[in-house]
Design a protein around this motif. Structure first.
Motif, PDB file in Angstrom:
ATOM      1  N   GLU A   1     -34.927  61.282  36.299  1.00 20.91           N
ATOM      2  CA  GLU A   1     -34.891  60.173  37.242  1.00 20.91           C
ATOM      3  C   GLU A   1     -33.457  59.853  37.669  1.00 20.91           C
ATOM      4  O   GLU A   1     -33.186  59.554  38.812  1.00 20.91           O
ATOM      5  N   ASN A   2     -32.561  59.844  36.682  1.00 22.24           N
ATOM      6  CA  ASN A   2     -31.193  59.365  36.921  1.00 22.24           C
ATOM      7  C   ASN A   2     -30.240  60.512  37.206  1.00 22.24           C
ATOM      8  O   ASN A   2     -30.277  61.547  36.539  1.00 22.24           O
ATOM      9  N   MET A   3     -29.376  60.300  38.186  1.00 17.87           N
ATOM     10  CA  MET A   3     -28.314  61.269  38.462  1.00 17.87           C
ATOM     11  C   MET A   3     -27.022  60.513  38.732  1.00 17.87           C
ATOM     12  O   MET A   3     -27.046  59.363  39.187  1.00 17.87           O
ATOM     13  N   PHE A   4     -25.904  61.171  38.420  1.00 18.07           N
ATOM     14  CA  PHE A   4     -24.594  60.504  38.424  1.00 18.07           C
ATOM     15  C   PHE A   4     -23.539  61.410  39.045  1.00 18.07           C
ATOM     16  O   PHE A   4     -23.608  62.635  38.921  1.00 18.07           O
ATOM     17  N   TRP A   5     -22.547  60.778  39.649  1.00 16.15           N
ATOM     18  CA  TRP A   5     -21.332  61.482  40.059  1.00 16.15           C
ATOM     19  C   TRP A   5     -20.136  60.812  39.401  1.00 16.15           C
ATOM     20  O   TRP A   5     -19.970  59.585  39.470  1.00 16.15           O
ATOM     21  N   TYR A   6     -19.299  61.651  38.748  1.00 19.06           N
ATOM     22  CA  TYR A   6     -18.062  61.203  38.112  1.00 19.06           C
ATOM     23  C   TYR A   6     -16.901  61.992  38.703  1.00 19.06           C
ATOM     24  O   TYR A   6     -17.059  63.111  39.188  1.00 19.06           O
ATOM     25  N   ARG A   7     -15.707  61.401  38.567  1.00 23.20           N
ATOM     26  CA  ARG A   7     -14.507  62.206  38.749  1.00 23.20           C
ATOM     27  C   ARG A   7     -13.706  62.153  37.457  1.00 23.20           C
ATOM     28  O   ARG A   7     -13.767  61.155  36.714  1.00 23.20           O
TER      29      ARG A   7
ATOM     30  N   LEU B   1     -17.073  56.720  36.703  1.00 27.49           N
ATOM     31  CA  LEU B   1     -18.309  56.787  37.461  1.00 27.49           C
ATOM     32  C   LEU B   1     -18.076  56.372  38.910  1.00 27.49           C
ATOM     33  O   LEU B   1     -17.547  55.290  39.178  1.00 27.49           O
ATOM     34  N   ILE B   2     -18.532  57.215  39.836  1.00 28.50           N
ATOM     35  CA  ILE B   2     -18.385  56.924  41.259  1.00 28.50           C
ATOM     36  C   ILE B   2     -19.649  56.237  41.786  1.00 28.50           C
ATOM     37  O   ILE B   2     -19.609  55.142  42.328  1.00 28.50           O
ATOM     38  N   TYR B   3     -20.772  56.915  41.619  1.00 33.73           N
ATOM     39  CA  TYR B   3     -22.077  56.399  42.025  1.00 33.73           C
ATOM     40  C   TYR B   3     -23.133  56.933  41.082  1.00 33.73           C
ATOM     41  O   TYR B   3     -22.954  57.990  40.478  1.00 33.73           O
ATOM     42  N   PHE B   4     -24.236  56.230  40.991  1.00 34.47           N
ATOM     43  CA  PHE B   4     -25.390  56.796  40.328  1.00 34.47           C
ATOM     44  C   PHE B   4     -26.664  56.437  41.087  1.00 34.47           C
ATOM     45  O   PHE B   4     -26.670  55.538  41.939  1.00 34.47           O
ATOM     46  N   SER B   5     -27.722  57.172  40.784  1.00 32.41           N
ATOM     47  CA  SER B   5     -29.006  56.983  41.444  1.00 32.41           C
ATOM     48  C   SER B   5     -30.096  57.015  40.391  1.00 32.41           C
ATOM     49  O   SER B   5     -30.131  57.918  39.554  1.00 32.41           O
ATOM     50  N   TYR B   6     -30.992  56.027  40.428  1.00 28.14           N
ATOM     51  CA  TYR B   6     -32.055  55.968  39.434  1.00 28.14           C
ATOM     52  C   TYR B   6     -33.411  56.355  40.025  1.00 28.14           C
ATOM     53  O   TYR B   6     -34.434  56.291  39.353  1.00 28.14           O
ATOM     54  N   ASP B   7     -33.414  56.728  41.296  1.00 25.87           N
ATOM     55  CA  ASP B   7     -34.652  57.176  41.927  1.00 25.87           C
ATOM     56  C   ASP B   7     -34.307  57.705  43.319  1.00 25.87           C
ATOM     57  O   ASP B   7     -33.212  57.455  43.841  1.00 25.87           O
ATOM     58  N   VAL B   8     -35.268  58.370  43.923  1.00 22.76           N
ATOM     59  CA  VAL B   8     -35.053  58.882  45.283  1.00 22.76           C
ATOM     60  C   VAL B   8     -34.724  57.716  46.216  1.00 22.76           C
ATOM     61  O   VAL B   8     -35.343  56.659  46.150  1.00 22.76           O
ATOM     62  N   LYS B   9     -33.714  57.931  47.039  1.00 22.72           N
ATOM     63  CA  LYS B   9     -33.224  56.963  48.030  1.00 22.72           C
ATOM     64  C   LYS B   9     -32.623  55.704  47.403  1.00 22.72           C
ATOM     65  O   LYS B   9     -32.258  54.770  48.129  1.00 22.72           O
ATOM     66  N   MET B  10     -32.505  55.651  46.088  1.00 22.65           N
ATOM     67  CA  MET B  10     -31.887  54.498  45.421  1.00 22.65           C
ATOM     68  C   MET B  10     -30.507  54.906  44.936  1.00 22.65           C
ATOM     69  O   MET B  10     -30.324  56.016  44.422  1.00 22.65           O
ATOM     70  N   LYS B  11     -29.545  54.024  45.081  1.00 21.21           N
ATOM     71  CA  LYS B  11     -28.195  54.318  44.632  1.00 21.21           C
ATOM     72  C   LYS B  11     -27.515  53.021  44.223  1.00 21.21           C
ATOM     73  O   LYS B  11     -27.847  51.939  44.719  1.00 21.21           O
ATOM     74  N   GLU B  12     -26.564  53.170  43.313  1.00 17.09           N
ATOM     75  CA  GLU B  12     -25.760  52.025  42.912  1.00 17.09           C
ATOM     76  C   GLU B  12     -24.312  52.449  42.755  1.00 17.09           C
ATOM     77  O   GLU B  12     -24.033  53.568  42.326  1.00 17.09           O
ATOM     78  N   LYS B  13     -23.415  51.552  43.101  1.00 21.03           N
ATOM     79  CA  LYS B  13     -21.996  51.839  42.965  1.00 21.03           C
ATOM     80  C   LYS B  13     -21.602  51.859  41.495  1.00 21.03           C
ATOM     81  O   LYS B  13     -22.096  51.069  40.694  1.00 21.03           O
ATOM     82  N   GLY B  14     -20.689  52.787  41.204  1.00 25.79           N
ATOM     83  CA  GLY B  14     -20.112  52.816  39.874  1.00 25.79           C
ATOM     84  C   GLY B  14     -18.808  52.036  39.866  1.00 25.79           C
ATOM     85  O   GLY B  14     -18.674  51.020  40.549  1.00 25.79           O
TER      86      GLY B  14
ATOM     87  N   SER C   1     -26.075  60.508  48.696  1.00 23.81           N
ATOM     88  CA  SER C   1     -27.386  60.660  49.309  1.00 23.81           C
ATOM     89  C   SER C   1     -28.337  61.264  48.299  1.00 23.81           C
ATOM     90  O   SER C   1     -27.993  62.242  47.624  1.00 23.81           O
ATOM     91  N   ARG C   2     -29.537  60.672  48.193  1.00 22.77           N
ATOM     92  CA  ARG C   2     -30.558  61.249  47.316  1.00 22.77           C
ATOM     93  C   ARG C   2     -31.894  61.204  48.057  1.00 22.77           C
ATOM     94  O   ARG C   2     -32.656  60.274  47.947  1.00 22.77           O
ATOM     95  N   GLU C   3     -32.140  62.255  48.803  1.00 22.92           N
ATOM     96  CA  GLU C   3     -33.362  62.371  49.598  1.00 22.92           C
ATOM     97  C   GLU C   3     -34.492  63.008  48.780  1.00 22.92           C
ATOM     98  O   GLU C   3     -35.671  62.785  49.074  1.00 22.92           O
ATOM     99  N   LYS C   4     -34.149  63.826  47.809  1.00 22.08           N
ATOM    100  CA  LYS C   4     -35.125  64.457  46.918  1.00 22.08           C
ATOM    101  C   LYS C   4     -34.708  64.204  45.481  1.00 22.08           C
ATOM    102  O   LYS C   4     -33.525  64.066  45.178  1.00 22.08           O
TER     103      LYS C   4
END
Lengths: 116, 118
Positions: free
Chosen positions: B30-36, B45-58, B67-70
């Motif tokens: 379900e969850n995906m993350f982008w880090y630098r 943490l830059i951003y994370f997503s807990y579902d399709v089309k959902m995102k939260e700022k890190g 973008s999380r379309e799938k």
């Protein structure tokens, strides 16, 4: 502010020797503590995860300890091998854990070099 | 085995270019993350997503979008790359596991993309 401090920054040991890496944290509320191994040019790989109720956990030659009272953890590597050369990252999760994302605070890592 | 793949291992771009970093996971997480990751700073943490089309700022979302379309794919976008965005970018996905009477998220990382902005 949540912080994770690791020491030493870098460490050089001879193959076959043991070593211990340290991690101190100020993260609240504490959920769990993880140790990751990151080889050069690759992503981190989980070694151990400990919740507040666990004070030691082993994964082969790696043994992690956790003292929730003093907010310290250590990672002990036994009989080091050349392949242990990597960065070791301590990560502490805040929040209640569960199935929602718990905010992770990463240490800056300890770079371990094992020489033959 | 969980597999998290990133589209490029190394990338060189020029200041002002639009940059897309792609991440794909094959475990239905379900969850995906982008880090630098920058020397001496650890992963941020830059951003994370807990579902399709959902995102939260890190912690450091400025200058980035996602973008999380799938479910299996999470993209990091640098709208106008700058030299201070030169870094190692790591994608991760997570699932919930049980241990010691508690549940928590186990994160699995991709191999990273080393981005250089000239």
């Amino acid at each position: 502010k949540n912080q994770v401090e690791q020491s030493p920054q870098s460490l050089i040991i001879l193959e076959g020797k043991n070593c211990t890496l340290q991690c101190n944290y100020t993260v609240s509320p504490f959920s769990n503590l993880r140790w990751y191994k990151q080889d050069t040019g690759r992503g981190p790989v989980s070694l151990t995860i400990m919740t507040f109720s666990e004070n030691t956990k082993s994964n082969g030659r790696y043994t992690a300890t956790l003292d929730a009272d003093t907010k310290q953890s250590s990672l002990h590597i036994t009989a080091s091998q050349l392949s242990d050369s990597a960065s070791y990252i301590c990560v502490v999760s805040a929040g209640a854990g569960g199935t929602s994302y718990g905010k992770l605070t990463f240490g800056q890592g300890t770079i371990l070099t094992v020489h033959p | 085995d969980v597999k998290v793949t990133q589209s490029s291992r190394y990338l060189v771009k020029r200041t002002g270019e639009k940059v897309f970093l792609e991440c794909v996971q094959d475990m239905d997480h379900e969850n995906m993350f982008w880090y630098r990751q920058d020397p001496g700073l650890g992963l941020r943490l830059i951003y994370f997503s807990y579902d399709v089309k959902m995102k939260e700022k890190g912690d450091i979302p400025e200058g980035y979008s996602v973008s999380r379309e799938k479910k299996e794919r999470f993209s990091l976008i640098l709208e106008s790359a700058s030299t201070n965005q030169t870094s190692m970018y790591l994608c991760a996905s997570s699932l919930s596991i049980e241990s010691g009477g508690a549940s928590y998220n186990e994160q699995f990382f991709g191999p990273g993309t080393r981005l250089t902005v000239l």
